[in-house]
Design an enzyme around this catalytic site. Structure first.
Site, short mmCIF file in Angstrom:
data_model
loop_
_atom_site.label_atom_id
_atom_site.label_comp_id
_atom_site.label_asym_id
_atom_site.label_seq_id
_atom_site.Cartn_x
_atom_site.Cartn_y
_atom_site.Cartn_z
N ASP A 100 -5.22 -2.14 0.32
CA ASP A 100 -5.55 -2.02 1.74
C ASP A 100 -5.21 -3.33 2.44
O ASP A 100 -6.02 -4.24 2.57
CB ASP A 100 -7.05 -1.71 1.90
CG ASP A 100 -7.35 -1.13 3.27
OD1 ASP A 100 -6.39 -0.82 4.00
OD2 ASP A 100 -8.53 -1.01 3.62
N TYR B 92 5.54 -3.83 -4.53
CA TYR B 92 5.52 -2.57 -5.28
C TYR B 92 6.74 -1.68 -5.15
O TYR B 92 6.81 -0.64 -5.79
CB TYR B 92 4.28 -1.75 -4.87
CG TYR B 92 4.13 -1.54 -3.38
CD1 TYR B 92 4.95 -0.68 -2.67
CD2 TYR B 92 3.12 -2.19 -2.67
CE1 TYR B 92 4.81 -0.48 -1.31
CE2 TYR B 92 2.96 -2.01 -1.31
CZ TYR B 92 3.81 -1.15 -0.63
OH TYR B 92 3.66 -0.97 0.72
N GLU C 230 0.06 3.54 -9.34
CA GLU C 230 -0.24 2.20 -8.84
C GLU C 230 -1.45 2.26 -7.93
O GLU C 230 -1.67 3.28 -7.26
CB GLU C 230 0.96 1.64 -8.06
CG GLU C 230 2.24 1.57 -8.87
CD GLU C 230 3.45 1.33 -7.98
OE1 GLU C 230 3.48 0.30 -7.28
OE2 GLU C 230 4.36 2.19 -7.97
N CYS D 202 -8.20 19.95 30.72
CA CYS D 202 -8.32 19.81 32.16
C CYS D 202 -6.98 20.21 32.76
O CYS D 202 -5.95 19.59 32.43
CB CYS D 202 -8.66 18.37 32.54
SG CYS D 202 -8.53 18.06 34.32
N LYS E 208 -6.50 9.46 -2.19
CA LYS E 208 -7.51 8.61 -1.58
C LYS E 208 -8.85 8.81 -2.30
O LYS E 208 -9.30 9.94 -2.52
CB LYS E 208 -7.68 8.95 -0.09
CG LYS E 208 -6.40 8.83 0.72
CD LYS E 208 -5.82 7.44 0.70
CE LYS E 208 -6.59 6.47 1.56
NZ LYS E 208 -6.37 6.64 2.99
N CYS F 182 -5.61 14.19 37.80
CA CYS F 182 -6.66 13.64 36.94
C CYS F 182 -6.23 12.25 36.46
O CYS F 182 -5.25 12.13 35.72
CB CYS F 182 -6.89 14.58 35.75
SG CYS F 182 -8.24 14.07 34.68
N CYS G 232 -14.24 18.73 33.92
CA CYS G 232 -13.63 17.46 33.53
C CYS G 232 -14.54 16.30 33.94
O CYS G 232 -14.96 16.23 35.10
CB CYS G 232 -12.25 17.31 34.17
SG CYS G 232 -11.47 15.71 33.84
N LYS H 293 -3.51 1.62 -4.59
CA LYS H 293 -3.13 1.56 -3.18
C LYS H 293 -3.92 0.43 -2.52
O LYS H 293 -5.13 0.51 -2.36
CB LYS H 293 -3.45 2.90 -2.49
CG LYS H 293 -2.96 2.98 -1.07
CD LYS H 293 -3.20 4.39 -0.51
CE LYS H 293 -2.66 4.51 0.90
NZ LYS H 293 -3.34 3.59 1.84
N GLU I 282 -1.68 -33.70 -8.77
CA GLU I 282 -0.30 -33.96 -9.21
C GLU I 282 0.70 -33.15 -8.37
O GLU I 282 1.76 -33.65 -7.99
CB GLU I 282 -0.14 -33.61 -10.68
CG GLU I 282 -0.84 -34.55 -11.64
CD GLU I 282 -0.76 -34.06 -13.07
OE1 GLU I 282 -0.08 -34.72 -13.88
OE2 GLU I 282 -1.37 -33.00 -13.37
N CYS J 261 -12.31 14.24 36.87
CA CYS J 261 -11.91 14.79 38.18
C CYS J 261 -12.71 16.03 38.56
O CYS J 261 -12.48 16.61 39.63
CB CYS J 261 -10.42 15.10 38.19
SG CYS J 261 -9.96 16.49 37.10
N ASP K 299 -4.03 -29.99 -9.04
CA ASP K 299 -3.71 -29.92 -7.61
C ASP K 299 -3.25 -31.28 -7.09
O ASP K 299 -2.34 -31.37 -6.26
CB ASP K 299 -4.95 -29.47 -6.82
CG ASP K 299 -5.27 -28.00 -7.06
OD1 ASP K 299 -4.44 -27.31 -7.66
OD2 ASP K 299 -6.37 -27.56 -6.65
#
Length: 666
Positions: free
Chosen positions: A115, A222, A111, A421, A309, A427, A403, A113, A33, A406, A31
């Site tokens: 995150d 990718y 491949e 509603c 997933k 509303c 609701c 996935k 150098e 309202c 590092d």
């Protein structure tokens, strides 16, 4: 001494050392150098500014301040991926592929996935030109200065490469670096970051690139898109990217059968926990690029790729209460307020309960111990109740009848799961929600106006619908909380500039139920202006390509409401674009009017996109699949056998690209 050559030699040497350290993980100098050589280069560049190069290794340290990130349209759209959660889903996906391609041999590239935060980086003549966030897939933010600080991204490529191309990847923050950043914050009494993904994403939008340079971000690449690429498969593309100098994960593997795909999934479902960064699944892509072209895209996703997933993490916690949110269409969403709990790298306090049916099905009660998971959805969900821990005196949950905003009595449309509603114009959350939708990025994209400001304007009686935005003045806005002269001027100017937004986006912005971006484009293209759409009958609408009865009925109901008609008339008066402005094309003709074409195969004189554009420029329509409505199939090399068989069955004319050229030039 040739100073320019000395500078260039130092740049090349430092770029190679960066590649060795950050991509190959095999450093060849210390590092110290490296820092000495970088310092030497910095001094030479300062002494000889005439040899400045914005892709020099010295530019990785940052220093550029970006107050506003410019919006850039992607050269090639960034699609999202369809998700699958079981191996049966993948088998169904393969079956759909085979129906299009025929029973041809298939290979898949598997491949991991990652995150992280999606990025698209453009290279021109081997040099990094720009980097753009995913955004909405059509356009994103230019974060080039920040991306240049990430040392695993090459500023200059090796070997032979196309003149221009885009490469896609994920900006990630490895666990080790993330933990170090958090430890430093804890030591000075600051709040630690919640998870690596959000921290990586937030880093891209920091205004000071010097701060970005301090973060140990990496970029895992990718996918390459562009013309004249010198490879014909996804797996070869990954290998080629490595040769150019990109950090491409070595975990990718070629699978010859769907069973080999399952083996890959099974392996990484267990071993992913040993990786230095977050991954939440596997991406499976049809390997052959010609087959990818043949399969094409849906409105949102490539048909040739699928994300599997991994099973979601699950935790248990206590349900403290249930609150009810009102959306812009009046739809009521019940939300579980939970005892805070750690889940998949974040602290979860709330979870979706979807609707009354879901609450009844799970028999969820206040005080229950519930199981929460975060699967493919961003918002966590409750999937069950620990009945063994239930208080025997607990009472069943009674869904609200009025609701919460309202007090209007809720209605539930037959055949639909949600309560609504009906107080559409009285509303507050519905009014605010419609205006927030109107100003959103994919709609009117009004600079200087955000969701909180919309609520502020409404609560101060300055707007009651989105047409009111066009009457706002700086003097009205200035007294509001957090509003200074400049921000008030930006808001008013942003509203006025939105008058340039094209009709198809305005049509999406006005918020007709079920009319999303894709439907808005189809309706705008068919009807050309708002008056023609307003006067269309139910049957006229149903006959529009891909517009079903549900959407058609919603359009009719929107224009039957006189309040909506008044708002549209006001938008006309203010000069908002309510008709399609056809771009002048000197080569346009109507030679193919009334004819529908399907494009299949690989062509010599056209790219597939250029061929489709030529069809549309000459008045024809491009179909995604062969049907009885298809007039011609333009066939190139490697035409899909399934399409060939179907065209022959339906006796549809199959023409070459030369035949097509004759049709449009004669």
């Amino acid at each position: 001494m040739d100073i320019q050559k000395t500078i260039q030699d130092l740049r090349d040497e430092l770029n190679q050392h960066n590649h060795n350290y950050y991509v190959l993980d095999t450093p060849t100098i210390s590092d110290f150098e490296f820092d000495q050589k970088l310092k030497q280069l910095q001094e030479l560049e300062n002494q000889h500014p005439e040899f400045y190069d914005d892709n020099s290794p010295t530019q990785r340290v940052g220093g550029t301040i970006t107050k506003n990130f410019n919006t850039v349209v992607h050269d090639y759209r960034m699609y999202s991926l369809d998700n699958s959660y079981s191996k049966e889903d993948l088998i169904d996906w393969e079956t759909r592929i085979q129906k299009v391609l025929g029973n041809v041999p298939l290979q898949y590239t598997c491949e991991l996935k990652y995150d992280g935060a999606s990025i698209s980086i453009t290279y021109e003549n081997g040099k990094l030109k720009r980097a753009v966030t995913r955004g909405d897939g059509f356009q994103g933010d230019d974060v080039t200065n920040n991306i240049k600080t990430i040392k695993s991204i090459p500023l200059k490529l090796k070997g032979e490469y196309p003149a221009r191309f885009d490469i896609r990847g994920e900006i990630i923050l490895p666990f080790e670096g993330f933990e170090k950043m958090n430890q430093e914050l804890i030591e000075i009494g600051e709040t630690p970051y919640s998870n690596p993904r959000n921290t990586a994403s937030g880093s891209l939008k920091l205004q000071d690139s010097t701060e970005v340079a301090k973060r140990p971000l990496e970029c895992l690449l990718y996918f390459i898109v562009g013309n004249n690429l010198n490879f014909d498969s996804q797996f070869d593309g990954l290998e080629t990217a490595r040769k150019w100098g990109f950090k491409v994960p070595k975990e990718a593997k070629l699978a010859n059968t769907i069973e080999e795909v399952f083996e890959y999934i099974n392996y990484w479902d267990t071993h992913r926990h040993h990786l230095p960064y977050e991954t939440d699944g596997v991406v499976i892509k049809v390997n052959n690029l010609h087959q990818q072209d043949e399969l094409g895209y849906t409105a949102k996703s490539p048909r040739w790729a699928m994300a599997y997933k991994f099973k979601a993490e699950q935790v248990s916690t206590t349900l403290n209460s249930i609150s009810y949110q009102v959306g812009r269409t009046g739809s009521i969403t019940p939300v579980a307020n939970l005892q805070p709990v750690q889940l998949a790298g974040t602290i979860v306090k709330r979870a979706s309960l979807h609707n009354a049916d879901q609450i009844e099905k799970l028999d969820i009660r206040i005080g229950d111990t519930v199981f929460v998971e975060k699967g493919g959805e961003i918002i966590p969900k409750i999937i069950g109740v620990d009945l063994a821990k239930r208080n025997p005196e607990s009472e069943r949950t009674q869904y609200i009848s009025h609701c919460p905003e309202c007090n209007s009595e809720l209605i539930r449309t037959e055949g639909e799961a949600n309560h609504y509603c009906p107080n559409f114009y009285g509303c507050p959350p519905q009014i605010i929600g419609r205006i927030q939708h109107f100003i959103s990025r994919k709609a009117m994209d009004i600079e200087g106006l955000g969701g909180e400001t919309v609520a502020l304007l409404f609560n101060n009686n300055l707007v009651k619908d989105y047409a009111d935005l066009y009457e706002l003045t700086v003097e009205q806005i200035l007294p509001l909380e957090r509003m200074a002269q400049k921000s008030a001027e930006n808001l008013v100017n942003g509203v006025q500039k939105s008058k340039e937004i094209p009709f198809e986006r305005v049509l999406y912005a006005i918020g007709i139920r079920y009319v999303g971006e894709t439907v808005a484009k189809k309706l705008a293209k068919h009807y050309k202006n708002i008056d023609a759409l307003q006067n269309a009958s139910l049957m006229d609408l149903i006959l529009v390509d891909e517009i079903g009865e549900k959407i058609a009925q919603s359009v009719i109901e929107f224009f039957e409401n006189q309040e909506n008609v008044k708002i549209i008339e006001r938008l006309k008066e203010f000069g908002v674009q309510l008709e399609l402005v056809e771009k002048f094309n000197p080569n346009a003709t109507d030679k193919l009017a009334g004819k529908t074409f399907v494009v299949s195969g690989v062509f010599e004189k056209f790219s597939r996109d250029d061929l489709k554009k030529a069809i549309e420029d000459n008045g024809g329509k491009v179909g995604s699949s062969i049907s009885a409505k298809t007039d011609y199939v333009v066939a190139g090399e490697n035409m899909g056998p399934a399409k060939l068989e179907k065209a022959n069955q339906l006796k549809i004319a199959i023409i070459s690209e030369n035949d097509f050229l004759t049709m449009i030039t004669d």
